[in-house]
Structures are given as C-alpha cells and as structure tokens.
Design an enzyme around this catalytic site. Structure first.
Site, PDB file in Angstrom:
ATOM      1  N   TRP A  85      -6.245   0.034   6.480  1.00 19.30           N
ATOM      2  CA  TRP A  85      -6.413   1.224   7.324  1.00 19.30           C
ATOM      3  C   TRP A  85      -7.476   1.013   8.412  1.00 19.30           C
ATOM      4  O   TRP A  85      -7.413  -0.016   9.107  1.00 19.30           O
ATOM      5  CB  TRP A  85      -6.729   2.443   6.429  1.00 19.30           C
ATOM      6  CG  TRP A  85      -5.750   2.583   5.285  1.00 19.30           C
ATOM      7  CD1 TRP A  85      -6.003   2.411   3.959  1.00 19.30           C
ATOM      8  CD2 TRP A  85      -4.343   2.911   5.372  1.00 19.30           C
ATOM      9  NE1 TRP A  85      -4.861   2.616   3.216  1.00 19.30           N
ATOM     10  CE2 TRP A  85      -3.833   2.928   4.058  1.00 19.30           C
ATOM     11  CE3 TRP A  85      -3.462   3.196   6.432  1.00 19.30           C
ATOM     12  CZ2 TRP A  85      -2.493   3.198   3.763  1.00 19.30           C
ATOM     13  CZ3 TRP A  85      -2.130   3.477   6.144  1.00 19.30           C
ATOM     14  CH2 TRP A  85      -1.673   3.477   4.823  1.00 19.30           C
TER      15      TRP A  85
ATOM     16  N   TYR B 210     -11.802   4.041  -8.340  1.00 16.85           N
ATOM     17  CA  TYR B 210     -12.447   2.848  -7.788  1.00 16.85           C
ATOM     18  C   TYR B 210     -13.926   2.720  -8.131  1.00 16.85           C
ATOM     19  O   TYR B 210     -14.406   1.648  -8.444  1.00 16.85           O
ATOM     20  CB  TYR B 210     -12.316   2.829  -6.255  1.00 16.85           C
ATOM     21  CG  TYR B 210     -10.947   2.408  -5.779  1.00 16.85           C
ATOM     22  CD1 TYR B 210     -10.648   1.064  -5.540  1.00 16.85           C
ATOM     23  CD2 TYR B 210      -9.939   3.343  -5.587  1.00 16.85           C
ATOM     24  CE1 TYR B 210      -9.384   0.667  -5.115  1.00 16.85           C
ATOM     25  CE2 TYR B 210      -8.678   2.957  -5.163  1.00 16.85           C
ATOM     26  CZ  TYR B 210      -8.408   1.618  -4.935  1.00 16.85           C
ATOM     27  OH  TYR B 210      -7.157   1.220  -4.527  1.00 16.85           O
TER      28      TYR B 210
ATOM     29  N   GLU C 176      -4.012   3.100  -9.186  1.00 14.38           N
ATOM     30  CA  GLU C 176      -4.789   2.149  -8.385  1.00 14.38           C
ATOM     31  C   GLU C 176      -6.161   1.961  -8.995  1.00 14.38           C
ATOM     32  O   GLU C 176      -6.777   2.912  -9.479  1.00 14.38           O
ATOM     33  CB  GLU C 176      -5.018   2.643  -6.938  1.00 14.38           C
ATOM     34  CG  GLU C 176      -3.844   2.498  -6.026  1.00 14.38           C
ATOM     35  CD  GLU C 176      -4.127   3.002  -4.621  1.00 14.38           C
ATOM     36  OE1 GLU C 176      -5.274   2.877  -4.133  1.00 14.38           O
ATOM     37  OE2 GLU C 176      -3.194   3.542  -4.007  1.00 14.38           O
TER      38      GLU C 176
ATOM     39  N   ASN D 189      -6.109   7.297  -9.124  1.00 13.32           N
ATOM     40  CA  ASN D 189      -6.692   6.151  -8.432  1.00 13.32           C
ATOM     41  C   ASN D 189      -8.187   6.216  -8.641  1.00 13.32           C
ATOM     42  O   ASN D 189      -8.856   7.136  -8.169  1.00 13.32           O
ATOM     43  CB  ASN D 189      -6.392   6.199  -6.924  1.00 13.32           C
ATOM     44  CG  ASN D 189      -4.921   5.916  -6.628  1.00 13.32           C
ATOM     45  OD1 ASN D 189      -4.141   5.605  -7.528  1.00 13.32           O
ATOM     46  ND2 ASN D 189      -4.548   6.043  -5.373  1.00 13.32           N
TER      47      ASN D 189
ATOM     48  N   ASN E  31       0.514  10.118  -2.419  1.00 12.33           N
ATOM     49  CA  ASN E  31      -0.666   9.344  -2.769  1.00 12.33           C
ATOM     50  C   ASN E  31      -1.911   9.967  -2.150  1.00 12.33           C
ATOM     51  O   ASN E  31      -2.018  10.077  -0.930  1.00 12.33           O
ATOM     52  CB  ASN E  31      -0.541   7.915  -2.234  1.00 12.33           C
ATOM     53  CG  ASN E  31      -1.776   7.085  -2.563  1.00 12.33           C
ATOM     54  OD1 ASN E  31      -1.997   6.734  -3.717  1.00 12.33           O
ATOM     55  ND2 ASN E  31      -2.607   6.795  -1.563  1.00 12.33           N
ATOM     56  N   GLU E  32      -2.841  10.388  -3.001  1.00 15.46           N
ATOM     57  CA  GLU E  32      -4.165  10.830  -2.572  1.00 15.46           C
ATOM     58  C   GLU E  32      -4.126  11.920  -1.494  1.00 15.46           C
ATOM     59  O   GLU E  32      -4.556  11.695  -0.355  1.00 15.46           O
ATOM     60  CB  GLU E  32      -4.988   9.637  -2.083  1.00 15.46           C
ATOM     61  CG  GLU E  32      -5.160   8.557  -3.137  1.00 15.46           C
ATOM     62  CD  GLU E  32      -6.173   7.482  -2.727  1.00 15.46           C
ATOM     63  OE1 GLU E  32      -6.587   7.476  -1.556  1.00 15.46           O
ATOM     64  OE2 GLU E  32      -6.551   6.674  -3.580  1.00 15.46           O
TER      65      GLU E  32
ATOM     66  N   ARG F 157       4.336  -1.099  -7.975  1.00 14.02           N
ATOM     67  CA  ARG F 157       4.170   0.173  -7.258  1.00 14.02           C
ATOM     68  C   ARG F 157       4.160  -0.107  -5.753  1.00 14.02           C
ATOM     69  O   ARG F 157       3.265  -0.799  -5.249  1.00 14.02           O
ATOM     70  CB  ARG F 157       2.856   0.856  -7.682  1.00 14.02           C
ATOM     71  CG  ARG F 157       2.648   2.140  -6.911  1.00 14.02           C
ATOM     72  CD  ARG F 157       1.373   2.907  -7.248  1.00 14.02           C
ATOM     73  NE  ARG F 157       1.327   4.067  -6.361  1.00 14.02           N
ATOM     74  CZ  ARG F 157       0.266   4.489  -5.691  1.00 14.02           C
ATOM     75  NH1 ARG F 157      -0.905   3.892  -5.855  1.00 14.02           N
ATOM     76  NH2 ARG F 157       0.345   5.513  -4.886  1.00 14.02           N
TER      77      ARG F 157
ATOM     78  N   HIS G  91       2.702   7.617   1.308  1.00 11.75           N
ATOM     79  CA  HIS G  91       1.409   6.928   1.287  1.00 11.75           C
ATOM     80  C   HIS G  91       0.875   6.908   2.728  1.00 11.75           C
ATOM     81  O   HIS G  91       0.737   5.855   3.339  1.00 11.75           O
ATOM     82  CB  HIS G  91       1.558   5.521   0.702  1.00 11.75           C
ATOM     83  CG  HIS G  91       0.290   4.950   0.149  1.00 11.75           C
ATOM     84  ND1 HIS G  91       0.158   4.523  -1.157  1.00 11.75           N
ATOM     85  CD2 HIS G  91      -0.919   4.746   0.727  1.00 11.75           C
ATOM     86  CE1 HIS G  91      -1.070   4.061  -1.346  1.00 11.75           C
ATOM     87  NE2 HIS G  91      -1.747   4.178  -0.209  1.00 11.75           N
TER      88      HIS G  91
HETATM   89  C1  GAL Z   1      -6.813   3.902  -1.687  1.00 13.98           C
HETATM   90  C2  GAL Z   1      -5.504   3.866  -0.938  1.00 13.98           C
HETATM   91  C3  GAL Z   1      -4.996   2.483  -0.702  1.00 13.98           C
HETATM   92  C4  GAL Z   1      -6.067   1.466  -0.415  1.00 13.98           C
HETATM   93  C5  GAL Z   1      -7.253   1.619  -1.338  1.00 13.98           C
HETATM   94  C6  GAL Z   1      -8.428   0.715  -1.031  1.00 13.98           C
HETATM   95  O1  GAL Z   1      -7.487   5.089  -1.408  1.00 13.98           O
HETATM   96  O2  GAL Z   1      -4.535   4.598  -1.627  1.00 13.98           O
HETATM   97  O3  GAL Z   1      -4.021   2.561   0.294  1.00 13.98           O
HETATM   98  O4  GAL Z   1      -6.400   1.458   0.916  1.00 13.98           O
HETATM   99  O5  GAL Z   1      -7.710   2.935  -1.332  1.00 13.98           O
HETATM  100  O6  GAL Z   1      -9.302   1.288  -0.109  1.00 13.98           O
END
Ligand code: GAL
Length: 502
Positions: free
Chosen positions: A450, A333, A399, A331, A189-190, A101, A145
C-alpha cells in the site's frame, strides 16, 4: 536446571516490573483439520492493472499521485500474479498449506462495479482456483480487500448507502461463478482500515478526509454491506454450496500501561473502538459498543453535531447485522500500551474520541514498519478478549506477519515472530479453550504494501523484483512454517524451537 531456575526468576521479576519476556513454548499439536494458510490480496500481487478489460480501482487512481506512496511506486505490475499465478501455487504447495487466502479484484470482474461482467476477469479466478485444486489446496476468498472500483467511488464509494446494493450484486456474481469451489468466504477485509484510513485520515485510497464524520458513516455502510452479502449467501447459496461466510477484523492488543484503573479502562476502551466497533454489531448485541456510543454521542453534542456523528442502527438493520458471520476472522499483528488522555473537545476525530494515549515499550523488538512491534503475548490476549466478549466464536486468524526492509532470505526475526505468535495461538486453544480453527500467514510473498510501496516486505517467500520473471524464493521463515505445518504444531526436536534454556 540452574538455567531453568534463573529463567523463571527472570519471568517473575519481569512480570513485576511490567517487562515482557518470552514465555516457554508449549510443545503440543493443533487440532486435526486445523486450517493452515498463507494470505495475499489482489491489488498487492496481481498486476495486470489494465489487462483484458479490468476497470480501474481506487488504488490505481490514488497512486497516480506518486507522493502518496513512500517509494512512489504503484501496483501496476506487483508480483504479476495475473500471469504468474502458477508460481504462487507452486510456492503454496511447497509449504504444504491446506488453504490459500486471496482476494478477488472487484473491478476485474465488474469493471464499473455493477452491471457488465468482464468474462476474462472471471476466467482468471477460475484458472487460479483450478490450479489450487490440482495442488490439493482449498481457496479462502476475500471479496473486498480495499480495491473499490473507481466508478463506484465516483458515486461516493463507501459513503453512499447504495453500496450495500452494489456489494450484494458483486457478491452474487462471485458466489454464482466460484461458489461451488469456495467453502470459505470473507466478505470484507479490515473495515476499520477502509473507514478510518480511507475516508477518515485519508492515508489510504481514496484519500478522503473526514476523521470524525466520514469514518463513522463509511463504517456503518461497511457493516450493512457485509451483512447483506452474508444474508445473500446464507439464504441462496449456503444450502447447496455448504460453505461458510464471515468478516475479517484487524484487532491489535492494547495493554494497560500501568496498574491504574483509568489505564485499564482506557485499554478496554481502545479495544472497543478498534474491534468492538465492528464486532459488537455483528457478534455482540447488535449495536455499537456502549462506551463508543457514550463517548461519541457526548462529544458530538458538545461540538454541535445533532444527530451524533456515530450513526444508529434501525431495529431492522440490527436484525440484518446481528449474527451475520459464521466465524470471526482476526488479523492480529502487534500491541501497544495505553493510558487515559482526555483530548481537546474541539478535535473532531475518531482517534480523539477515545481519550487514550498509546505508546510502545522501547524494549519490544521492532520491524520494518513503525507500527509493528513483536508482542506475541498480545495474540493470546486478543483471542481471549474475543472469546470473552463475543460468546466464544470460531476464529480464523486470517492474517499475522512481520515486515523487514532488507528482504533477506535468512530472516531470523520473522522465524522468531511466527514461532512465538503461533505458539500463543496454540496456548489459546489448548490452555484457554479459544476455538481457533485456522491460521494464515501474511504474506505468502513480498508484495505491494500500500502506501509503503515495496519498501516493507512481509513475505515468507521473496520475489525477485529486479527481473521480469519475478521468481519466488523461499525464506527461512517459509521453511520454518512448512515444518510447523508438517508437524501440525511444536516439537522439541525442530532445531528452531529447541533453545537450551527450555
Ligand atoms: C493488513 C492488510 C494487508 C497487509 C498487512 C500488512 O492490515 O490487510 O493487506 O498490508 O496489513 O501491513
């Protein structure tokens, strides 16, 4: 045996006290043809910021003010994948993934966002895709993105409703140039991050501040632009190219902090404001979630906003948007704990609109990022939440990943994170009937995170940023992931899986 019994006592006691402990792993395999991937994005890895006619994007411009990035760095070189993409392909090949990806930099192929095409930029992605194909790896391509061409931001960016036309033009170019080789497209993306952090709180490029107004306006335009790009694919390209297109949403899990009804409602409300905001128009009934409508409309009225700060879809727009995704890109986390907290009515902010307060359980393992705790149970709960509210769609986890600051190769916490999160994906499939069809690890390699620059490392490969070669080296987590892919799931005899307690 005694240990096993003790373990179960712990699980039961833990559950009663609201403590989260590891659950036993499920030893089983994923469906055949399951998509195994690793993910990156253009601005975070490519470098070549002004190479061969590329236009400036909003991150190039935003980060000329070094105070907006933790270490003052930029993505001007990053992992230099514009030149070193073969190193990425080699890394991917050693993992054994079926898909990669990555995202296309809009300003690399259309320097002004619309109009003149930059052929060397198009050629770069053709080279990358050819190298992937030669390695037997399928591309999974994100169109947007976060790196908007600055020329479009100068015309209002995502706040300008014309962006739906601009995005459609860009999508058409990508489908035309790459569509014969790309069978999975992710439009955006997001959108949450773009809307709230780009145009709301302003902590991401372009750094605009309108937390209770721009947030919803840009969110609305993001949804319409996505839908236009999807419908274009559906009507003009899908019949011959035979691929899928969808959107990726970031949804982290909100658990009620206690058993109070108000906390349970607050957690669901937070899920709706985060995920439902974009999912309900696209995968649900075609409008914003009822609870969001109610909260923002009520607060807008009390604050003297007429019409409401939250826009309304016309009947025609609803038709465009509803059902505009072939899969649900997720995504995931982390998670948090939620209670109700009625906010001061004078605060005009998407966050305050929710009337919640979120916190972390101090017992949860942390990471290299303040917001990221290890809560694998939230992966399974989020997948079930999507199943129940949006009619059990196909889901690709686009993700999931873990950061540290050290960047060490012996990254045992990342192994732990992947093991338990991926096992929860497996449980969601096998036990809960959730239709997860793929999984992508974020990220293939350490990269430009970022506003955190190079301080937070998410890679399963490390990148030697100290030398110009920027060599990629596999970490323990990369080895673990490769073995998991070879086994297509969890076996007891993989050393990292095999705890005596189980
Ligand atoms: C996501 C984003 C990615 C990466 C990841 C980790 O929100 O799509 O680009 O930065 O978080 O923070």
């Amino acid at each position: 045996m005694a240990m096993k019994f003790a373990y179960w006592l712990l699980v039961i006691a833990g559950a009663a006290a609201g403590v989260y402990v590891d659950e036993p792993l499920l030893y089983d395999t994923f469906p055949p043809d399951f998509i195994w991937a690793a993910a990156t994005s253009a601005h975070q890895i490519e470098g070549g910021w002004d190479a061969d006619g590329k236009g400036l994007n909003i991150w190039d411009v935003y980060t000329t003010n070094s105070s907006v990035v933790l270490d003052g760095s930029t993505g001007q070189t990053a992992c230099n994948s514009y030149y070193f993409y073969q190193k990425d392909v080699n890394a991917l090949q050693s993992l054994g993934v079926s898909h990669y990806r990555f995202s296309i930099s809009w300003a690399r192929v259309l320097p002004n966002g619309i109009g003149e095409v930059n052929q060397p930029g198009v050629d770069y992605y053709k080279r990358l895709i050819a190298a992937l194909k030669a390695a037997n790896i399928e591309p999974m391509v994100t169109l947007y993105h976060w790196d908007l061409p600055q020329a479009l931001e100068d015309m209002g960016g995502w706040l300008n409703p014309s962006i739906a036309d601009w995005f459609e033009e860009y999508a058409r170019l990508c489908y035309t140039e790459f569509g014969n080789d790309v069978k999975i497209w992710i439009t955006i993306n997001e959108p949450w991050v773009v809307a709230y952090q780009g145009y709301g709180s302003g902590i991401n490029a372009p750094g605009k501040y309108g937390p209770g107004t721009y947030t919803y306006q840009s969110g609305h335009n993001l949804i319409l632009a996505h839908a236009r790009a999807y419908r274009l694919y559906e009507s003009e390209f899908k019949p011959t190219q035979q691929g899928k297109a969808g959107i990726t949403l970031n949804i982290n899990w909100y658990d009620p902090k206690d058993n109070q009804t108000s906390s349970q409602e607050a957690a669901e409300r937070a899920m709706q404001f985060l995920g439902g905001w974009f999912a309900n128009p696209i995968f649900g009934d075609g409008g914003y979630p009822a609870v969001m409508r109610q909260k923002v409309d009520e607060k807008s009225a009390a604050q003297g906003y007429n019409p409401s700060r939250l826009p309304v879809f016309t009947a025609e727009e609803k038709l465009l948007v509803q059902g505009s995704s072939d899969f649900f890109g997720l995504n995931y986390y982390t998670g948090s704990l939620t209670i109700e907290k009625i906010q001061d009515i004078s605060i005009v902010d998407y966050g305050a609109d929710q009337d919640i307060e979120a916190s972390y359980d101090p017992a949860w393992y942390g990471s290299g990022s303040g917001w990221l705790k290890i809560t694998p149970f939230g992966m399974r709960n989020t997948l079930k939440w999507i199943r129940d509210r949006f009619n059990n769609p196909d889901i690709i986890v686009t993700e999931n990943g873990f950061s540290d600051n050290a960047g060490n190769l012996d990254d045992l916490m990342r192994v732990y994170y992947y093991k338990h999160n991926i096992n929860n994906v497996l449980k969601a499939i096998k036990t809960d009937g959730v239709k997860v069809i793929g999984y992508a690890a974020w990220s293939l390699m350490d990269n430009y995170e970022w506003g955190s620059g190079y301080t937070q490392k998410f890679g399963i490969f490390s990148v030697d940023f100290a030398t110009a070669d920027l060599n990629r080296t596999v970490k323990a987590s990369g080895r673990y992931y490769a073995q998991l892919i070879r086994d297509n799931g969890f076996t007891v005899d993989q050393p990292c899986n095999n705890y005596p307690i189980y």
